[in-house]
Design a protein around this motif. Structure first.
Motif, PDB file in Angstrom:
ATOM      1  N   TYR A 179      20.602 -47.332  10.013  1.00  0.00           N
ATOM      2  CA  TYR A 179      20.157 -48.627   9.186  1.00  0.00           C
ATOM      3  C   TYR A 179      18.670 -47.963   9.080  1.00  0.00           C
ATOM      4  N   LEU A 180      17.919 -47.514   9.988  1.00  0.00           N
ATOM      5  CA  LEU A 180      16.473 -47.043   9.765  1.00  0.00           C
ATOM      6  C   LEU A 180      16.421 -46.077   8.698  1.00  0.00           C
ATOM      7  N   ASP A 181      17.340 -44.979   8.726  1.00  0.00           N
ATOM      8  CA  ASP A 181      17.154 -43.873   7.638  1.00  0.00           C
ATOM      9  C   ASP A 181      17.347 -44.397   6.087  1.00  0.00           C
ATOM     10  N   ALA A 182      18.487 -45.553   6.106  1.00  0.00           N
ATOM     11  CA  ALA A 182      18.764 -46.040   5.080  1.00  0.00           C
ATOM     12  C   ALA A 182      17.340 -46.826   4.213  1.00  0.00           C
ATOM     13  N   GLN A 183      16.968 -47.657   5.097  1.00  0.00           N
ATOM     14  CA  GLN A 183      15.686 -48.642   4.722  1.00  0.00           C
ATOM     15  C   GLN A 183      14.469 -47.888   4.537  1.00  0.00           C
ATOM     16  N   LEU A 184      14.250 -46.848   5.353  1.00  0.00           N
ATOM     17  CA  LEU A 184      13.102 -46.037   5.054  1.00  0.00           C
ATOM     18  C   LEU A 184      13.068 -45.279   3.668  1.00  0.00           C
ATOM     19  N   ASP A 185      14.251 -44.680   3.192  1.00  0.00           N
ATOM     20  CA  ASP A 185      14.577 -44.321   1.863  1.00  0.00           C
ATOM     21  C   ASP A 185      14.138 -45.586   0.823  1.00  0.00           C
ATOM     22  N   LYS A 186      14.480 -46.596   1.039  1.00  0.00           N
ATOM     23  CA  LYS A 186      14.330 -47.712   0.033  1.00  0.00           C
ATOM     24  C   LYS A 186      12.728 -47.908   0.210  1.00  0.00           C
ATOM     25  N   LEU A 187      12.183 -47.993   1.371  1.00  0.00           N
ATOM     26  CA  LEU A 187      10.751 -48.582   1.568  1.00  0.00           C
ATOM     27  C   LEU A 187       9.859 -47.291   0.870  1.00  0.00           C
ATOM     28  N   ARG A 188      10.106 -46.098   0.989  1.00  0.00           N
ATOM     29  CA  ARG A 188       9.163 -44.951   0.234  1.00  0.00           C
ATOM     30  C   ARG A 188       9.438 -45.048  -1.218  1.00  0.00           C
ATOM     31  N   ASP A 189      10.376 -45.317  -1.609  1.00  0.00           N
ATOM     32  CA  ASP A 189      10.636 -45.409  -3.006  1.00  0.00           C
ATOM     33  C   ASP A 189       9.859 -46.733  -3.542  1.00  0.00           C
ATOM     34  N   ARG A 190       9.792 -47.809  -2.790  1.00  0.00           N
ATOM     35  CA  ARG A 190       9.171 -48.914  -3.289  1.00  0.00           C
ATOM     36  C   ARG A 190       7.879 -48.807  -3.149  1.00  0.00           C
ATOM     37  N   PHE A 191       7.255 -48.054  -2.156  1.00  0.00           N
ATOM     38  CA  PHE A 191       5.882 -47.812  -2.171  1.00  0.00           C
ATOM     39  C   PHE A 191       5.389 -46.503  -2.638  1.00  0.00           C
ATOM     40  N   SER A 192       6.231 -45.835  -3.258  1.00  0.00           N
ATOM     41  CA  SER A 192       6.019 -44.393  -3.793  1.00  0.00           C
ATOM     42  C   SER A 192       5.257 -43.473  -2.857  1.00  0.00           C
ATOM     43  N   VAL A 193       5.660 -43.357  -1.754  1.00  0.00           N
ATOM     44  CA  VAL A 193       4.903 -42.473  -0.443  1.00  0.00           C
ATOM     45  C   VAL A 193       6.127 -41.380   0.037  1.00  0.00           C
ATOM     46  N   ASP A 194       5.809 -40.616   0.585  1.00  0.00           N
ATOM     47  CA  ASP A 194       6.675 -39.444   1.506  1.00  0.00           C
ATOM     48  C   ASP A 194       6.630 -39.754   2.898  1.00  0.00           C
ATOM     49  N   GLY A 195       7.392 -39.017   3.487  1.00  0.00           N
ATOM     50  CA  GLY A 195       7.528 -39.307   4.998  1.00  0.00           C
ATOM     51  C   GLY A 195       6.176 -39.019   5.802  1.00  0.00           C
ATOM     52  N   GLU A 196       5.378 -38.124   5.100  1.00  0.00           N
ATOM     53  CA  GLU A 196       4.122 -37.888   5.935  1.00  0.00           C
ATOM     54  C   GLU A 196       3.116 -38.999   5.971  1.00  0.00           C
ATOM     55  N   SER A 197       2.938 -39.777   4.752  1.00  0.00           N
ATOM     56  CA  SER A 197       2.108 -40.631   4.459  1.00  0.00           C
ATOM     57  C   SER A 197       2.680 -42.197   4.690  1.00  0.00           C
ATOM     58  N   GLU A 198       3.945 -42.309   4.912  1.00  0.00           N
ATOM     59  CA  GLU A 198       4.639 -43.511   4.946  1.00  0.00           C
ATOM     60  C   GLU A 198       3.830 -44.520   5.932  1.00  0.00           C
ATOM     61  N   ASN A 199       3.292 -43.996   7.047  1.00  0.00           N
ATOM     62  CA  ASN A 199       2.554 -44.852   8.026  1.00  0.00           C
ATOM     63  C   ASN A 199       1.357 -45.534   7.588  1.00  0.00           C
ATOM     64  N   ALA A 200       0.678 -45.037   6.591  1.00  0.00           N
ATOM     65  CA  ALA A 200      -0.294 -45.693   5.997  1.00  0.00           C
ATOM     66  C   ALA A 200      -0.004 -47.196   5.257  1.00  0.00           C
ATOM     67  N   ILE A 201       1.411 -47.421   5.056  1.00  0.00           N
ATOM     68  CA  ILE A 201       1.825 -48.441   4.494  1.00  0.00           C
ATOM     69  C   ILE A 201       2.088 -49.575   5.728  1.00  0.00           C
ATOM     70  N   PRO A 202       1.471 -50.722   5.771  1.00  0.00           N
ATOM     71  CA  PRO A 202       1.723 -51.819   6.818  1.00  0.00           C
ATOM     72  C   PRO A 202       2.989 -52.091   6.603  1.00  0.00           C
ATOM     73  N   ASP A 203       3.785 -52.438   5.664  1.00  0.00           N
ATOM     74  CA  ASP A 203       5.046 -52.876   5.851  1.00  0.00           C
ATOM     75  C   ASP A 203       6.011 -51.936   6.424  1.00  0.00           C
ATOM     76  N   ILE A 204       5.961 -50.396   6.316  1.00  0.00           N
ATOM     77  CA  ILE A 204       6.752 -49.625   6.990  1.00  0.00           C
ATOM     78  C   ILE A 204       6.329 -49.503   8.354  1.00  0.00           C
ATOM     79  N   ARG A 205       5.167 -49.509   8.800  1.00  0.00           N
ATOM     80  CA  ARG A 205       4.927 -49.400  10.108  1.00  0.00           C
ATOM     81  C   ARG A 205       5.269 -50.704  10.842  1.00  0.00           C
ATOM     82  N   LYS A 206       5.208 -51.804  10.310  1.00  0.00           N
ATOM     83  CA  LYS A 206       5.763 -53.051  11.022  1.00  0.00           C
ATOM     84  C   LYS A 206       7.221 -52.872  11.226  1.00  0.00           C
ATOM     85  N   PHE A 207       8.128 -52.243  10.046  1.00  0.00           N
ATOM     86  CA  PHE A 207       9.597 -52.293  10.208  1.00  0.00           C
ATOM     87  C   PHE A 207       9.995 -51.481  11.221  1.00  0.00           C
ATOM     88  N   LYS A 208       9.241 -50.165  11.318  1.00  0.00           N
ATOM     89  CA  LYS A 208       9.368 -49.214  12.322  1.00  0.00           C
ATOM     90  C   LYS A 208       9.525 -49.617  13.692  1.00  0.00           C
TER      91      LYS A 208
END
Length: 416
Positions: A83-112
C-alpha cells in the motif's frame, strides 16, 4: 543439515591499530547479514543511529510477495508495504516531487509516519489476526482516540488495496473507535483582532549580553510573526484550509493556488493537483481581503507567495501559530484550522444563505448546518414563534368548550 541463518544484526567492529599501537580506525557499528558486512558509519557511542541504519537496511531488503495467499500466511507488514508503494507513487505525482525530495512535503511525511507507526504494532502479525479485539488493543496503546482512528483508517485502506489487487480473497474487518465530537471553536472579532495585532507588533526577544549571568532579554528589530498576520487574514476572510493559504500566489504555477488580483478570484486547488474529497472550489475574493492582497503584491511584486517567511514559502505555521495564541492570551484549543471554523461561524451569524455559504467554504450543506447551523439568526425561529403564538380570537372554533373537547375533531355528517 545446514545451520539456520541469524539474519541481519548489528556488530561492533573493533578499532584498528598500527604496529606502534596507535589507533588508525575508530570502532564502528556494522551490519552482519549472512557473512556480508555493511558499514553504518556510526561510531561506538552512536547506538541509536546504528539501530536506525539496521532498521532501514531490513526495510529495504524486504520485498513483499505479490501473489494470492491465505490471510493466515500474509504478514500485515507485506500489506502495508504494498500500500505504501502505491500511495507514494500517487503522492509524488500529486506534488510533482521525486523520491529524494518527497520528505519536504508535509503530507507525504505524515503519511509515511502513520504507516511506520502501524507497522511497529501490526507488522509482525498475520492478516488473519486482524480483528476487533486487536483493533481495540491498538487504540488502547495509542491512547488518543482521534489519532488511532486515523491510523486504523489507513490500515483499512491498505487491506482494501491488497484485496483489490487480488492478493487475498477473505474478508478482514477493521473495528474503528467512535468518532469524536466535531470541533467548532471559533474566534470573536475582538479575539481575531487581538491575534492579528499580536503577530504584527511582536518583536523577537534576545539576551542583551553574552555573559552567562545576564538573563535579561531585550526586544530586537526582528518581527518573526508578521507573516502569520497575513495567514490569519486569508484564513478568516476566505475560510480556506491551511495548505491552500500557504500555497496562495499572485503568479500562476504548478503547485500554487493562484489568486487572480484583476478578476478577484481565488483558485484554491493547486495547479497540477487532482481533486480530492477536501473540496477546494474557486471563489470570489471579498473586497476587504482583495484590497489587502493587492497592497501586499504592490509592496513586493517579486514575492511568489502571499505568506512567506524570510523570502521562502511556508509549509506549516503550527509552531508560530501556537506562539501567537499564547502571546495573545487566548484560550486552549485554537489552531490554524480554527480560522476555518471562524469563517463558517461568522457567515452563519450574519444570516448568510446556507447553500451559498457551504459553496464558498467548500463543505457540504449537511456539515455546515449540523456543525454551525445553530449560529444562524433563523435557527429554529419558526418553531420558536409558533410554540408561543396564540390563535386570533376570531379563529377559535365554536365547538371548543374545554381543553379535552378541544382535542377532538368533530365528524361532519352529510344530510341526505
Amino acid at each position: 543439515m545446514p545451520r539456520r541463518t541469524k539474519g541481519a544484526r548489528l556488530q561492533l567492529k573493533a578499532a584498528r591499530r598500527n604496529k606502534s599501537g596507535k589507533i588508525t580506525h575508530q570502532a564502528t557499528w556494522i551490519i552482519r547479514d549472512n557473512g556480508r558486512d555493511v558499514s553504518t558509519g556510526c561510531a561506538a557511542d552512536e547506538i541509536a543511529a546504528a539501530e536506525e541504519k539496521l532498521k532501514d537496511y531490513i526495510t529495504s531488503k524486504h520485498t513483499p510477495k505479490r501473489r494470492i495467499r491465505h490471510i493466515d500466511d500474509i504478514a500485515v507488514a507485506d500489506v502495508l508495504s504494498i500500500y505504501l508503494d502505491a500511495q507514494l507513487d500517487k503522492l509524488r505525482d500529486r506534488f510533482s516531487v521525486d523520491g529524494e525530495s518527497e520528505n519536504a512535503i508535509p503530507d507525504i511525511r505524515k503519511f509515511k509516519k502513520r504507516i511506520e507507526r502501524l507497522n511497529d504494532w501490526w507488522g509482525a502479525k498475520m492478516l488473519g489476526e486482524v480483528n476487533g479485539e486487536a483493533c481495540r488493543s491498538f487504540v488502547k496503546k495509542r491512547a488518543t482516540r482521534g489519532g488511532s482512528r486515523r491510523d486504523l483508517e489507513d490500515l483499512r485502506a491498505a487491506i482494501g488495496h491488497h484485496a483489490a489487487e487480488g492478493f487475498h480473497r477473505e474478508i478482514v474487518k477493521i473495528s474503528l473507535p467512535q468518532k469524536g465530537r466535531p470541533r467548532d471553536k471559533w474566534l470573536t472579532r475582538s479575539d481575531a483582532a487581538k491575534l492579528i495585532w499580536t503577530c504584527w507588533r511582536y518583536r523577537e526577544m534576545q539576551k542583551g549580553s553574552r555573559r552567562p549571568t545576564d538573563d535579561v532579554k531585550v526586544p530586537t528589530s526582528k518581527r518573526p510573526l508578521r507573516h502569520l498576520a497575513r495567514f490569519i487574514l486569508l484564513g478568516i476572510y476566505s475560510g480556506t484550509r491551511a495548505g491552500a493559504i500557504a500555497a496562495a500566489s499572485p503568479i500562476p504555477a504548478i503547485g500554487r493556488s493562484y489568486v487572480d488580483l484583476e478578476r478577484g478570484r481565488y483558485y484554491r486547488l493547486k495547479q497540477g493537483s487532482a481533486k480530492t474529497n477536501k473540496r477546494q472550489p474557486t471563489v470570489p475574493i471579498p473586497l476587504r481581503l482583495l484590497a489587502h492582497l493587492r497592497r501586499w503584491h504592490r509592496a513586493n511584486p517579486e514575492a511568489k507567495h502571499f505568506v512567506e517567511y524570510n523570502g521562502n514559502a511556508v509549509t506549516s505555521v503550527k509552531t508560530a501559530f501556537k506562539s501567537a495564541v499564547r502571546l495573545a492570551g487566548l484560550g486552549p484549543g485554537i489552531s490554524p484550522h480554527t480560522l476555518r471554523h471562524t469563517a463558517a461561524t461568522w457567515l452563519m451569524q450574519r444570516g448568510a444563505d446556507p447553500w451559498q455559504a457551504a459553496g464558498y467554504l467548500g463543505m457540504s450543506l449537511e456539515v455546515l448546518l449540523n456543525t454551525y447551523g445553530h449560529h444562524h439568526p433563523d435557527y429554529l425561529s419558526d418553531a420558536v414563534e409558533k410554540i408561543a403564538s396564540r390563535d386570533p380570537a376570531g379563529e377559535r372554533k365554536s365547538h371548543v368548550s374545554s381543553p379535552i373537547s378541544g382535542a377532538v375533531i368533530p365528524i361532519r355528517r352529510n344530510d341526505a
